[in-house]
Design an enzyme around this catalytic site. Sequence first.
Site, PDB file in Angstrom:
ATOM      1  CG  ASP A 115      34.315  39.239  29.098  1.00 45.47           C
ATOM      2  OD1 ASP A 115      33.952  38.736  29.972  1.00 45.47           O
ATOM      3  OD2 ASP A 115      33.802  39.723  28.511  1.00 45.47           O
ATOM      4  CG  HIS A 151      32.012  35.813  28.362  1.00 44.16           C
ATOM      5  ND1 HIS A 151      32.346  36.521  27.907  1.00 44.16           N
ATOM      6  CD2 HIS A 151      30.902  35.739  27.038  1.00 44.16           C
ATOM      7  CE1 HIS A 151      31.354  37.586  26.980  1.00 44.16           C
ATOM      8  NE2 HIS A 151      30.512  36.754  26.705  1.00 44.16           N
ATOM      9  CB  SER A 407      29.922  38.121  24.121  1.00 44.63           C
ATOM     10  OG  SER A 407      29.202  39.025  25.313  1.00 44.63           O
TER      11      SER A 407
END
Length: 534
Positions: A115, A151, A407
């Site tokens: 990620d 994120h 996600s």
Amino acid sequence: MSVARRTTTALLAGTIGVLSPLAIAVPSWAQQSTDGYFATPPPVDMSKLVPDERKPDKNYKPSKGCVQRSTLGENIVLKNRPWGQEYLQISKAQDIVKAATGGVAGKGVRVAVVDTGVTRHPWLTDLRPGGDYVAPTTKNQPPGLEDCDGHGTEVAGIIAAKPDNPEVGFIGVAPDATIVSYRQLSENYEPNTETAAPPASSSTGGAPSSSTNPPSGSESSLPPSSGGGGSSEGDQTSPGQSNGGRQLEKAGTAGTLKTLAEIIRGIAERNEADIINMSVDNCRPATGSITEGEQQVQAAVHFAAEKGVVIIAAAGNATDTCPQNDQPDAKKPKTIVTPPWFADDVLSVGAIDETGGVAAFSVHGPWVGVAAPGTKIISLDPAEGSNSLANLTFESGDKASEIQGTSFAAPYVAGLAALVKAKFPNLDGRGIVNRIKQTAQHPAAPGGRDNFVGFGVVDPVAALTATLPSEVGGMAPIPSQQIAQLPPANDRSSTPVIVALAGTGGGVVALLITLFVMHTIRRNRTAETGPTRR
């Protein structure tokens, strides 16, 4: 260089530090179109398997400041569990695994988070560096343990966060699992055109995400120092759906399909993880062809799956640049999403909302595998030095939006895979994926799957307790002989009965003969002594 702007996340934490409270297996009908590859990709070309160089493939430089903690929402503590945890009955699933493994949930299982990197957080109790494919980390952090976008930290929190405060409702799905972080993508970095060659590095890089909103703080401005320009009320604005989340090979950002393929191969080759979570995607119009980067990823996921690694990816989010697959012919999608397209080796995860229905932003497709909660997300605050949670993100500095996207559905399934691995240590990667799919809440569709939620919303309790025919043999078990609970048979001699019946019959016959004789004699006497004529 000076930073163009800084990013921020909204927190719901204060004194206790809390902000608290669809590539599926391809169906048999999905065949190659006569004019190209649409529902299914071409066969794997293993000559496209690229070696892991363990460094960025380009030179990147910061384009935005790293995510910062917001002062909004101070002293607000949400003690309730996120709706996704309750919906999936995560606590019950954890209790099942703890009972079978000595009181821990996922211990010893390694989950690679490919990620934007993962920031250290006190509630990520077993976080390890994997590598960095974006740029050397700052402040002496190990490769992969820097998350400027925010994120990857939120994704990792859903998988394995372990709050030490009993008042906090949020907890990761497999809180005792190990997180191995690889920074493969970042929207806070851009190609550095002034430098010809990427710097040597032993790390890997930041991966793109499929969040419909920017990860906490990304692409947003720090609120004015006066505290104005922001809102701590998440319901005062609608969740942003226009930016499409983070995409691989998006112009002006860091992260390519090639480095994604390198990381996947390297993880499998060096046995660095049991499960790979990729909340990343590359979305493009379906043309019937396949790109070189896609072939590299296809070869890498096949290589990893054959080595027993569980590979999980977000299904992607529909936007203006990534149109929804709503065409009449389901066998010929108009949008291709990678890695989900490679459903033979990748379990892709679509998103549902709090109503239990498929989320509007979740990309449909014949490759969607399963679904999980993907809206109103609560997870770890990714700001450096934070010990709290986040449930809001800011776009353009003054609009607070809820965190959502496929996600954040994918890590629910990655966490479940870690629990299944802990409970059934002898299952290989494909066996774990099969168990998750077969125990999902199948939609009312032919074959128990559709293009929206695949085989259905995952059911962690069933995945940990069900007995699957495929795991005990293809044939149904032979039923054991059932003993009838009846009185014992009368095995005494039947002779007395026969004699008694014969005697009775003989007596009846004798009686009938006697009656006949007597009747005949009486008639004869009556005839002899009839009246005398005169």
